[in-house]
Motif scaffolding. Structure first.
Motif, mmCIF file in Angstrom:
data_model
loop_
_atom_site.group_PDB
_atom_site.id
_atom_site.type_symbol
_atom_site.label_atom_id
_atom_site.label_comp_id
_atom_site.label_asym_id
_atom_site.label_seq_id
_atom_site.Cartn_x
_atom_site.Cartn_y
_atom_site.Cartn_z
ATOM 1 N N ILE A 157 42.774 -8.161 -3.605
ATOM 2 C CA ILE A 157 43.606 -7.139 -2.961
ATOM 3 C C ILE A 157 44.821 -6.823 -3.822
ATOM 4 O O ILE A 157 45.203 -5.653 -3.976
ATOM 5 C CB ILE A 157 44.018 -7.586 -1.552
ATOM 6 C CG1 ILE A 157 42.790 -7.657 -0.633
ATOM 7 C CG2 ILE A 157 45.046 -6.618 -0.949
ATOM 8 C CD1 ILE A 157 43.061 -8.306 0.717
ATOM 9 N N VAL A 161 45.809 -3.135 -5.126
ATOM 10 C CA VAL A 161 47.074 -2.498 -4.778
ATOM 11 C C VAL A 161 47.839 -2.100 -6.042
ATOM 12 O O VAL A 161 48.344 -0.968 -6.146
ATOM 13 C CB VAL A 161 47.938 -3.434 -3.901
ATOM 14 C CG1 VAL A 161 49.343 -2.845 -3.708
ATOM 15 C CG2 VAL A 161 47.277 -3.649 -2.542
ATOM 16 N N THR A 181 47.491 5.295 1.594
ATOM 17 C CA THR A 181 47.052 4.003 2.127
ATOM 18 C C THR A 181 45.614 4.061 2.644
ATOM 19 O O THR A 181 44.899 3.065 2.595
ATOM 20 C CB THR A 181 47.998 3.528 3.247
ATOM 21 O OG1 THR A 181 48.128 4.551 4.245
ATOM 22 C CG2 THR A 181 49.367 3.187 2.691
ATOM 23 N N THR A 185 43.017 1.344 1.355
ATOM 24 C CA THR A 185 42.305 0.419 2.242
ATOM 25 C C THR A 185 40.799 0.678 2.223
ATOM 26 O O THR A 185 40.002 -0.257 2.366
ATOM 27 C CB THR A 185 42.842 0.518 3.685
ATOM 28 O OG1 THR A 185 42.805 1.884 4.128
ATOM 29 C CG2 THR A 185 44.276 0.016 3.766
ATOM 30 N N ILE A 188 39.640 -1.156 -0.800
ATOM 31 C CA ILE A 188 39.678 -2.602 -0.589
ATOM 32 C C ILE A 188 38.481 -3.072 0.227
ATOM 33 O O ILE A 188 37.859 -4.093 -0.104
ATOM 34 C CB ILE A 188 41.013 -3.008 0.079
ATOM 35 C CG1 ILE A 188 42.160 -2.894 -0.935
ATOM 36 C CG2 ILE A 188 40.934 -4.423 0.649
ATOM 37 C CD1 ILE A 188 43.540 -3.080 -0.342
ATOM 38 N N HIS A 292 39.625 0.295 7.560
ATOM 39 C CA HIS A 292 40.465 1.085 6.644
ATOM 40 C C HIS A 292 41.363 2.081 7.370
ATOM 41 O O HIS A 292 42.544 2.201 7.063
ATOM 42 C CB HIS A 292 39.595 1.758 5.578
ATOM 43 C CG HIS A 292 39.360 3.220 5.749
ATOM 44 N ND1 HIS A 292 38.360 3.713 6.539
ATOM 45 C CD2 HIS A 292 39.999 4.291 5.220
ATOM 46 C CE1 HIS A 292 38.376 5.029 6.478
ATOM 47 N NE2 HIS A 292 39.358 5.411 5.709
ATOM 48 N N THR A 295 44.036 0.136 9.587
ATOM 49 C CA THR A 295 45.008 -0.582 8.765
ATOM 50 C C THR A 295 46.002 0.372 8.125
ATOM 51 O O THR A 295 47.206 0.084 8.058
ATOM 52 C CB THR A 295 44.295 -1.395 7.670
ATOM 53 O OG1 THR A 295 43.340 -2.275 8.276
ATOM 54 C CG2 THR A 295 45.286 -2.213 6.856
ATOM 55 N N SER A 296 45.522 1.513 7.650
ATOM 56 C CA SER A 296 46.433 2.482 7.034
ATOM 57 C C SER A 296 47.429 3.015 8.053
ATOM 58 O O SER A 296 48.611 3.203 7.748
ATOM 59 C CB SER A 296 45.649 3.630 6.386
ATOM 60 O OG SER A 296 44.776 4.241 7.312
ATOM 61 N N ASN A 435 45.893 -7.075 3.906
ATOM 62 C CA ASN A 435 46.160 -5.719 3.390
ATOM 63 C C ASN A 435 47.609 -5.317 3.633
ATOM 64 O O ASN A 435 48.306 -4.839 2.738
ATOM 65 C CB ASN A 435 45.258 -4.693 4.085
ATOM 66 C CG ASN A 435 43.899 -4.569 3.440
ATOM 67 O OD1 ASN A 435 43.692 -5.008 2.327
ATOM 68 N ND2 ASN A 435 42.969 -3.977 4.152
ATOM 69 N N PHE A 439 50.340 -5.075 0.549
ATOM 70 C CA PHE A 439 50.815 -3.729 0.222
ATOM 71 C C PHE A 439 52.327 -3.633 0.380
ATOM 72 O O PHE A 439 53.015 -3.087 -0.490
ATOM 73 C CB PHE A 439 50.131 -2.686 1.099
ATOM 74 C CG PHE A 439 50.639 -1.291 0.850
ATOM 75 C CD1 PHE A 439 50.146 -0.542 -0.207
ATOM 76 C CD2 PHE A 439 51.645 -0.741 1.641
ATOM 77 C CE1 PHE A 439 50.630 0.734 -0.470
ATOM 78 C CE2 PHE A 439 52.132 0.526 1.395
ATOM 79 C CZ PHE A 439 51.628 1.271 0.333
#
Length: 479
Positions: A157, A161, A181, A185, A188, A292, A295-296, A435, A439
């Motif tokens: 990760i 990033v 983001t 993500t 990732i 994804h 999380t963003s 994550n 980040f």
């Protein structure tokens, strides 16, 4: 032929009497049933449509709790009935409701998503599986996210990033934080977790699918669902080719594939006959969407809260400076470093309390359920919401106030549920946590930044997102 009017009159009277008797017994039977099985209070609205339009309107304005759930809860209490998307539905609120329904998965209720979601996520993913098979597939996914895999994940990760920031942030003075983001993500999940290299066009394909997951499942050309279904077929074809290639490589090498890579573990289960190709593909698709996009959104809401609360930002920044000061120049982050980001995680948890990435989810009663003095009939939907406990002053004093210190002490179970709970708690929870922490570490230590629209509205389509994409001004920090 002559008509005997007296016969006709007698027949009509007889039919009327029979009808009245039938109505009487039907009414008494209904009353008896209702007294024995009392439905929750509430309005069902129009046939089939019910209160769907009001529900969607509130959701799109990111006011699902305030404009739909809360007004009805004030009238009827923490359990009420309605009709949504054609289904009679009971909406429940509060930690006790969360515990009852989430912990009774497979016993009293099962996951129940709209038809469009099932078709686009995949009918063979764990979202749709029950019982032992759900547990089997979940174990395979969890094996790539267990403690022994975390150290490897942290390293991967961090590399993703740093590469993303160098490629997409370097030399620019403004960026869309949400889109940035989301792309990160997405990468990732694919590259760090699944072990699949992201190719040009893949991100856009998944975005098209996301547009249709809560749309009406009508295949009208040009509709959101039609475009989403077409993109889903492209993804299916692409991932099937990748899965078959991986299977062939593993069979020829007689090895289990790269340790900790989820695709290898899924293909291993495929070769053992435990799961099918369709299950491998559908679960890969589900994980991308489950991790994804949510999380963003969580990351951008953390940044919004930090921008609005400079003292919290200063404390968070100090935590990351101390981590940097404890390391040699260019020494990589480790899993132990992420464990030291305690205040950062408190900030993230408080942000997700106020702005949960999901509003809740639907379940379907598999039996008649007695709850809080009411009966939820078999086949009815149950909707639990994160807001029902996240905004509860019993657990969070002044619940609309941002206060990361709330998470210094443990909370009772099922009060804080941004990742769900019970047997279906989000399998990607630990990946999302890593994550967010990693980040934020690179963002706050490498860049000065500020919001362009401090009070940017949040909308939903179909998941929550900042209306303008949360553009930020950035400038690199001097080493």
């Amino acid at each position: 032929m002559a008509v005997d009017m007296s016969f006709v009159l007698s027949l009509v009277i007889s039919l009327i009497v029979i009808s009245m008797i039938m109505c009487f017994f039907r009414k008494n039977k209904t009353i008896s049933t209702k007294s024995k099985n009392k439905l929750p209070p509430g309005e069902m609205g129009l046939p089939w449509i019910g209160e769907t339009f009001e529900f969607y309107k509130a959701q799109r304005n990111n006011q699902l709790y305030e404009a739909f759930v809360q007004p009805r809860s004030r009238t009827y209490g923490n359990i009420f009935k309605t009709r949504l998307m054609g289904s009679p539905t009971v909406v429940v609120s509060g930690a006790e409701a969360n515990k009852f329904f989430l912990s009774n998965e497979f016993k009293l209720v099962v996951s129940s998503w709209p038809s469009a979601s099932v078709q686009l996520m995949g009918a063979n993913c764990i979202m749709e599986k029950q019982g032992d098979h759900h547990r089997l597939v979940r174990r395979v996914i969890a094996s790539s996210l267990n403690c022994t895999s975390h150290e490897t994940l942290v390293s991967k990760i961090c590399s993703s990033v740093e590469f993303h920031l160098d490629t997409n942030w370097h030399g620019r003075d403004t960026i869309s934080l949400f889109r940035s983001t989301k792309m990160l993500t997405f990468t990732i999940v694919f590259e760090c977790l699944l072990g699949i290299k992201v190719e040009t066009g893949m991100f856009e394909m998944f975005e098209r699918v996301l547009e249709g997951v809560f749309a009406l499942p009508v295949g009208i050309p040009g509709s959101n669902f039609s475009r989403a279904k077409k993109a889903r077929l492209q993804i299916q074809k692409m991932l099937l080719n990748i899965v078959r290639k991986k299977k062939k490589e593993m069979e020829e090498s007689h090895e289990g594939g790269e340790d900790g890579v989820l695709l290898s573990r899924l293909v291993t289960s495929l070769t053992r006959g435990e799961i099918t190709e369709e299950e491998v593909v559908d679960n890969a698709v589900l994980l991308v969407f489950a991790v994804h996009d949510t999380t963003s959104f969580a990351i951008v809401m953390v940044c919004r809260m930090l921008a609005h609360h400079p003292r919290c930002y200063a404390q968070l920044l100090q935590e990351h400076r101390e981590i940097l000061d404890s390391k040699e120049t260019n020494e990589p982050l480790t899993l132990e470093d992420t464990k030291r980001m305690k205040y950062t995680w408190q900030v993230a948890r408080e942000s997700m309390r106020l702005f949960p990435p999901i509003f809740g989810s639907f379940r379907k009663a598999t039996v008649d359920i007695d709850y809080e003095g009411f009966t939820i009939p078999k086949g009815w939907k149950v909707l639990w919401t994160t807001y029902g406990s996240h905004y509860d002053s019993q657990y969070f004093s002044d619940p609309l106030r941002f206060d990361p210190s709330r998470f210094e002490d443990p909370l009772p179970p099922y009060v804080y549920v941004p990742f769900g709970g019970g047997p279906r708690v989000c399998a990607g929870y630990q990946l999302a946590k890593l994550n967010i922490l990693i980040f934020l570490h690179f963002m706050v230590t490498k860049y000065n930044w500020s919001l362009i629209y401090p009070d940017e509205p949040i909308t939903v389509d179909p998941l929550p997102f900042p209306y303008h994409g949360m553009p930020i001004k950035i400038s690199p920090k001097m080493s």
